[in-house]
Design a protein around this motif. Structure first.
Motif, PDB file in Angstrom:
ATOM      1  N   ILE A  27      60.294 -11.344   7.806  1.00 37.03           N
ATOM      2  CA  ILE A  27      60.529  -9.900   7.842  1.00 37.03           C
ATOM      3  C   ILE A  27      59.763  -9.298   9.004  1.00 37.03           C
ATOM      4  O   ILE A  27      58.545  -9.421   9.088  1.00 37.03           O
ATOM      5  N   GLN A  28      60.484  -8.668   9.906  1.00 32.68           N
ATOM      6  CA  GLN A  28      59.886  -7.991  11.052  1.00 32.68           C
ATOM      7  C   GLN A  28      60.193  -6.505  10.927  1.00 32.68           C
ATOM      8  O   GLN A  28      61.281  -6.124  10.503  1.00 32.68           O
ATOM      9  N   SER A  29      59.228  -5.666  11.275  1.00 29.10           N
ATOM     10  CA  SER A  29      59.461  -4.221  11.166  1.00 29.10           C
ATOM     11  C   SER A  29      58.932  -3.510  12.395  1.00 29.10           C
ATOM     12  O   SER A  29      57.997  -3.970  13.043  1.00 29.10           O
ATOM     13  N   ILE A  30      59.563  -2.381  12.700  1.00 32.04           N
ATOM     14  CA  ILE A  30      59.124  -1.554  13.809  1.00 32.04           C
ATOM     15  C   ILE A  30      59.305  -0.092  13.419  1.00 32.04           C
ATOM     16  O   ILE A  30      60.352   0.310  12.908  1.00 32.04           O
ATOM     17  N   GLY A  31      58.239   0.662  13.604  1.00 34.08           N
ATOM     18  CA  GLY A  31      58.283   2.085  13.308  1.00 34.08           C
ATOM     19  C   GLY A  31      58.116   2.439  11.855  1.00 34.08           C
ATOM     20  O   GLY A  31      58.189   3.614  11.485  1.00 34.08           O
ATOM     21  N   VAL A  32      57.879   1.447  10.997  1.00 36.02           N
ATOM     22  CA  VAL A  32      57.743   1.703   9.568  1.00 36.02           C
ATOM     23  C   VAL A  32      57.022   0.539   8.910  1.00 36.02           C
ATOM     24  O   VAL A  32      57.124  -0.610   9.362  1.00 36.02           O
ATOM     25  N   ASP A  33      56.272   0.821   7.856  1.00 25.92           N
ATOM     26  CA  ASP A  33      55.653  -0.223   7.041  1.00 25.92           C
ATOM     27  C   ASP A  33      56.737  -0.828   6.164  1.00 25.92           C
ATOM     28  O   ASP A  33      57.423  -0.115   5.411  1.00 25.92           O
TER      29      ASP A  33
END
Length: 212
Positions: A200-206
């Motif tokens: 799981i990769q995320s950007i701009g959010v937890d």
């Protein structure tokens, strides 16, 4: 939003053994800081520990032809992104023979609940109400890449979205880009996918604010 999702695709490192986890975590941490410095957004590229148990199970059929089957082996990545358009969730399944399936739902409200349904349209444009779905398939052939029919109507439904398991289904109709204005030429498209221990990769959010 989708452009950033494709950029993050190159960060998928594949499965690894325990001896490599420390190094991969360090690399991911450095990449997170570099991306955050460039974009100003919070970034999480996932934990190396999830690489070892990662698995994708998917079937993909269009017009009676099987493009992917559940007996094949896939690696699975989920990318969660937030910007001014809301949330986007991208599922990426990569096979050992070079084939890949990418399913994206974007324009998702932050207060969504499951099951979450996104719609396919001919224009792939947001109507101000329903999340928008995109589906792409590519596989290497002898001299080029083989693609599949593109959905022009129908839905993608996310039914499970947690760290251990994610599931989605596609029930749609579509064809080649040349057939977009010829509904009589459209064919049924079905996908059933399960991502087990996805990276799981995320950007701009937890990610923990999005997972259910």
């Amino acid at each position: 939003m989708k452009n950033a999702s494709f950029i993050l695709m190159i960060l998928f490192l594949g499965s690894c053994n325990k001896a490599k986890e420390g190094l991969q975590d360090a690399i991911a941490s450095n990449m997170e800081r570099a991306i955050a410095a460039q974009t100003g957004a919070e970034v999480d590229l996932g934990d190396a520990a999830s690489y070892t148990s990662n698995k994708g199970i998917v079937s993909f059929d269009a017009d009676g032809k099987s493009y992917l089957s559940k007996d094949q082996e896939f690696q699975a990545v989920a990318i969660i992104q937030k910007d001014q358009d809301g949330l986007a969730i991208s599922f990426q399944l990569a096979g050992n023979e070079g084939q890949s399936l990418i399913a994206i739902a974007n324009h998702i409200p932050t207060n969504f609940s499951l099951p979450l349904t996104a719609i396919f349209t001919k224009s792939n444009a947001y109507n101000g109400e329903n999340p928008v779905a995109t589906l792409m398939y590519l596989a290497p052939s002898e001299n080029s890449l083989t693609s599949s029919p593109m959905p022009f109507e129908g839905s993608m439904t996310i039914t499970k979205l947690d760290e251990k398991e994610m599931e989605f289904q596609v029930n749609a109709r579509g064809g080649s880009p040349m057939d977009v204005e010829s509904p009589s030429a459209w064919m049924p498209i079905f996908v059933e996918a399960k991502l087990i221990s996805p990276i799981i990769q995320s950007i701009g959010v937890d990610k923990n604010e999005v997972l259910k």
